[in-house]
Design a protein around this motif. Structure first.
Motif, PDB file in Angstrom:
ATOM      1  N   LEU A  12       0.816  -1.201   0.000  1.00 58.31           N
ATOM      2  CA  LEU A  12       0.000   0.000   0.000  1.00 58.31           C
ATOM      3  C   LEU A  12       0.854   1.257   0.000  1.00 58.31           C
ATOM      4  O   LEU A  12       1.875   1.313   0.650  1.00 58.31           O
ATOM      5  N   VAL A  13       0.411   2.265  -0.745  1.00 60.40           N
ATOM      6  CA  VAL A  13       1.071   3.566  -0.679  1.00 60.40           C
ATOM      7  C   VAL A  13       0.653   4.180   0.638  1.00 60.40           C
ATOM      8  O   VAL A  13      -0.527   4.328   0.923  1.00 60.40           O
ATOM      9  N   SER A  14       1.595   4.503   1.473  1.00 62.10           N
ATOM     10  CA  SER A  14       1.259   5.010   2.785  1.00 62.10           C
ATOM     11  C   SER A  14       2.406   5.836   3.327  1.00 62.10           C
ATOM     12  O   SER A  14       3.103   6.500   2.579  1.00 62.10           O
ATOM     13  N   CYS A  15       2.619   5.772   4.632  1.00 62.19           N
ATOM     14  CA  CYS A  15       3.629   6.583   5.300  1.00 62.19           C
ATOM     15  C   CYS A  15       4.496   5.697   6.192  1.00 62.19           C
ATOM     16  O   CYS A  15       4.067   4.640   6.622  1.00 62.19           O
ATOM     17  N   ALA A  16       5.699   6.166   6.464  1.00 65.64           N
ATOM     18  CA  ALA A  16       6.601   5.485   7.387  1.00 65.64           C
ATOM     19  C   ALA A  16       7.154   6.519   8.351  1.00 65.64           C
ATOM     20  O   ALA A  16       7.570   7.597   7.943  1.00 65.64           O
ATOM     21  N   THR A  17       7.138   6.194   9.630  1.00 70.06           N
ATOM     22  CA  THR A  17       7.693   7.089  10.636  1.00 70.06           C
ATOM     23  C   THR A  17       9.167   6.747  10.825  1.00 70.06           C
ATOM     24  O   THR A  17       9.513   5.601  11.082  1.00 70.06           O
ATOM     25  N   THR A  18      10.010   7.756  10.674  1.00 71.81           N
ATOM     26  CA  THR A  18      11.447   7.535  10.712  1.00 71.81           C
ATOM     27  C   THR A  18      12.160   8.725  11.354  1.00 71.81           C
ATOM     28  O   THR A  18      11.656   9.840  11.347  1.00 71.81           O
ATOM     29  N   LYS A  19      13.301   8.488  11.961  1.00 71.75           N
ATOM     30  CA  LYS A  19      14.131   9.556  12.525  1.00 71.75           C
ATOM     31  C   LYS A  19      15.366   9.805  11.664  1.00 71.75           C
ATOM     32  O   LYS A  19      15.893  10.901  11.626  1.00 71.75           O
ATOM     33  N   SER A  83       6.575  11.239  10.125  1.00 68.32           N
ATOM     34  CA  SER A  83       5.840  10.321   9.264  1.00 68.32           C
ATOM     35  C   SER A  83       5.984  10.814   7.824  1.00 68.32           C
ATOM     36  O   SER A  83       5.462  11.865   7.475  1.00 68.32           O
ATOM     37  N   ILE A  84       6.690  10.059   7.006  1.00 65.77           N
ATOM     38  CA  ILE A  84       6.973  10.458   5.627  1.00 65.77           C
ATOM     39  C   ILE A  84       6.116   9.641   4.677  1.00 65.77           C
ATOM     40  O   ILE A  84       6.101   8.410   4.737  1.00 65.77           O
ATOM     41  N   ILE A 116      14.153   0.015   3.015  1.00 68.81           N
ATOM     42  CA  ILE A 116      14.034   0.744   1.751  1.00 68.81           C
ATOM     43  C   ILE A 116      12.609   1.285   1.653  1.00 68.81           C
ATOM     44  O   ILE A 116      11.645   0.527   1.604  1.00 68.81           O
ATOM     45  N   LEU A 117      12.492   2.616   1.649  1.00 67.48           N
ATOM     46  CA  LEU A 117      11.187   3.264   1.543  1.00 67.48           C
ATOM     47  C   LEU A 117      10.786   3.457   0.088  1.00 67.48           C
ATOM     48  O   LEU A 117       9.604   3.450  -0.250  1.00 67.48           O
ATOM     49  N   HIS A 118      11.763   3.655  -0.766  1.00 71.90           N
ATOM     50  CA  HIS A 118      11.499   3.829  -2.194  1.00 71.90           C
ATOM     51  C   HIS A 118      12.792   3.594  -2.962  1.00 71.90           C
ATOM     52  O   HIS A 118      13.862   3.964  -2.493  1.00 71.90           O
ATOM     53  N   GLU A 119      12.676   2.980  -4.127  1.00 71.11           N
ATOM     54  CA  GLU A 119      13.809   2.755  -5.011  1.00 71.11           C
ATOM     55  C   GLU A 119      13.433   3.188  -6.412  1.00 71.11           C
ATOM     56  O   GLU A 119      12.342   2.879  -6.887  1.00 71.11           O
ATOM     57  N   LEU A 135       6.894  13.562  -7.645  1.00 71.11           N
ATOM     58  CA  LEU A 135       6.672  13.021  -6.308  1.00 71.11           C
ATOM     59  C   LEU A 135       6.920  11.516  -6.328  1.00 71.11           C
ATOM     60  O   LEU A 135       6.422  10.811  -7.204  1.00 71.11           O
ATOM     61  N   PHE A 136       7.700  11.035  -5.375  1.00 75.10           N
ATOM     62  CA  PHE A 136       7.923   9.607  -5.203  1.00 75.10           C
ATOM     63  C   PHE A 136       7.207   9.185  -3.938  1.00 75.10           C
ATOM     64  O   PHE A 136       7.457   9.730  -2.857  1.00 75.10           O
ATOM     65  N   GLU A 137       6.307   8.221  -4.057  1.00 73.93           N
ATOM     66  CA  GLU A 137       5.510   7.783  -2.909  1.00 73.93           C
ATOM     67  C   GLU A 137       6.233   6.678  -2.153  1.00 73.93           C
ATOM     68  O   GLU A 137       6.984   5.894  -2.727  1.00 73.93           O
ATOM     69  N   ILE A 138       5.972   6.640  -0.863  1.00 69.42           N
ATOM     70  CA  ILE A 138       6.529   5.616   0.007  1.00 69.42           C
ATOM     71  C   ILE A 138       5.602   4.406  -0.036  1.00 69.42           C
ATOM     72  O   ILE A 138       4.385   4.556   0.103  1.00 69.42           O
ATOM     73  N   TYR A 139       6.164   3.222  -0.247  1.00 70.41           N
ATOM     74  CA  TYR A 139       5.357   2.003  -0.332  1.00 70.41           C
ATOM     75  C   TYR A 139       5.534   1.158   0.918  1.00 70.41           C
ATOM     76  O   TYR A 139       6.339   0.245   0.953  1.00 70.41           O
ATOM     77  N   VAL A 140       4.826   1.512   1.953  1.00 65.58           N
ATOM     78  CA  VAL A 140       4.802   0.730   3.185  1.00 65.58           C
ATOM     79  C   VAL A 140       3.360   0.724   3.693  1.00 65.58           C
ATOM     80  O   VAL A 140       2.524   1.467   3.214  1.00 65.58           O
ATOM     81  N   GLN A 141       3.108  -0.070   4.698  1.00 69.82           N
ATOM     82  CA  GLN A 141       1.753  -0.170   5.206  1.00 69.82           C
ATOM     83  C   GLN A 141       1.595   0.538   6.526  1.00 69.82           C
ATOM     84  O   GLN A 141       1.309  -0.056   7.547  1.00 69.82           O
ATOM     85  N   ASN A 142       1.830   1.867   6.498  1.00 63.51           N
ATOM     86  CA  ASN A 142       1.632   2.738   7.648  1.00 63.51           C
ATOM     87  C   ASN A 142       2.311   2.208   8.906  1.00 63.51           C
ATOM     88  O   ASN A 142       1.667   2.027   9.936  1.00 63.51           O
ATOM     89  N   ILE A 143       3.581   1.963   8.836  1.00 62.65           N
ATOM     90  CA  ILE A 143       4.315   1.410   9.980  1.00 62.65           C
ATOM     91  C   ILE A 143       5.286   2.445  10.539  1.00 62.65           C
ATOM     92  O   ILE A 143       5.691   3.366   9.877  1.00 62.65           O
ATOM     93  N   SER A 144       5.617   2.253  11.787  1.00 68.71           N
ATOM     94  CA  SER A 144       6.741   2.969  12.371  1.00 68.71           C
ATOM     95  C   SER A 144       7.936   2.047  12.202  1.00 68.71           C
ATOM     96  O   SER A 144       7.819   0.828  12.384  1.00 68.71           O
ATOM     97  N   LEU A 145       9.099   2.589  11.883  1.00 66.11           N
ATOM     98  CA  LEU A 145      10.262   1.741  11.687  1.00 66.11           C
ATOM     99  C   LEU A 145      10.724   1.103  12.980  1.00 66.11           C
ATOM    100  O   LEU A 145      11.571   0.228  12.980  1.00 66.11           O
ATOM    101  N   GLU A 146      10.139   1.504  14.123  1.00 68.82           N
ATOM    102  CA  GLU A 146      10.431   0.822  15.388  1.00 68.82           C
ATOM    103  C   GLU A 146       9.899  -0.601  15.347  1.00 68.82           C
ATOM    104  O   GLU A 146      10.364  -1.458  16.052  1.00 68.82           O
ATOM    105  N   GLU A 147       8.894  -0.846  14.485  1.00 71.13           N
ATOM    106  CA  GLU A 147       8.299  -2.163  14.369  1.00 71.13           C
ATOM    107  C   GLU A 147       9.140  -3.107  13.539  1.00 71.13           C
ATOM    108  O   GLU A 147       8.905  -4.294  13.504  1.00 71.13           O
TER     109      GLU A 147
END
Length: 148
Positions: A12-19, A83-84, A116-119, A135-147
């Motif tokens: 899913l095109v979504s967001c990823a929380t990252t520091k 959240s990117i 890898i958030l996007h390639e 615009l390049f979309e992030i392809y993750v399922q709304n996760i925090s990278l802590e997971e």
């Protein structure tokens, strides 16, 4: 997810929380044409679900662009996790031979384990100077990278 694992196109095109972010240019027109090694970009523009953040890719010398003799990853540390959902980059003012044509964006919460958030292996980067990419979309399922 394993470190360095890429998500498949059905994610899913979504967001990823990252520091931490790692911008990884892999090739340029110069590398393609003459074997010259060098990469340049001036800004990385991050899009969250509610705002836009512009990160200057500055080499510390006061330059408005990051130029590298070799196309090496650039690690950026955010003040707090963000959240990117997508990103763009801006071409540098110099030669279009140094524009990134292949690149990736990685994210991490600890600066050690990366997802890898996007390639983008073969992007048709504009030859116009100081111009923002698509615009390049992030392809993750709304996760925090802590997971991860």
């Amino acid at each position: 997810f394993e470190e360095g694992q890429s998500l498949n196109a059905s994610a899913l095109v979504s967001c990823a929380t990252t520091k931490y972010l790692r911008w990884v240019p892999s090739w340029t027109r110069a590398l393609e044409m003459s074997g010259f090694s060098g990469c340049a970009a001036s800004e990385l523009i991050l899009l969250s679900d509610s705002s836009e953040m512009v990160l200057s890719l500055d080499d510390g010398s006061g330059s408005v662009q990051l130029f590298q003799q070799r196309c090496e990853p650039v690690v950026l540390t955010l003040v707090s996790p963000l959240s990117i959902c997508g990103y763009r980059f801006q071409t540098a003012a110099g030669s279009d031979l140094q524009d990134p044509l292949g690149f990736a964006l990685h994210g991490s919460m600890d600066g050690s384990n990366w997802l890898i958030l996007h390639e983008e292996p073969n992007y048709n980067t504009t030859r116009s100077r100081s111009t923002t990419s698509d615009l390049f979309e992030i392809y993750v399922q709304n996760i925090s990278l802590e997971e991860v």
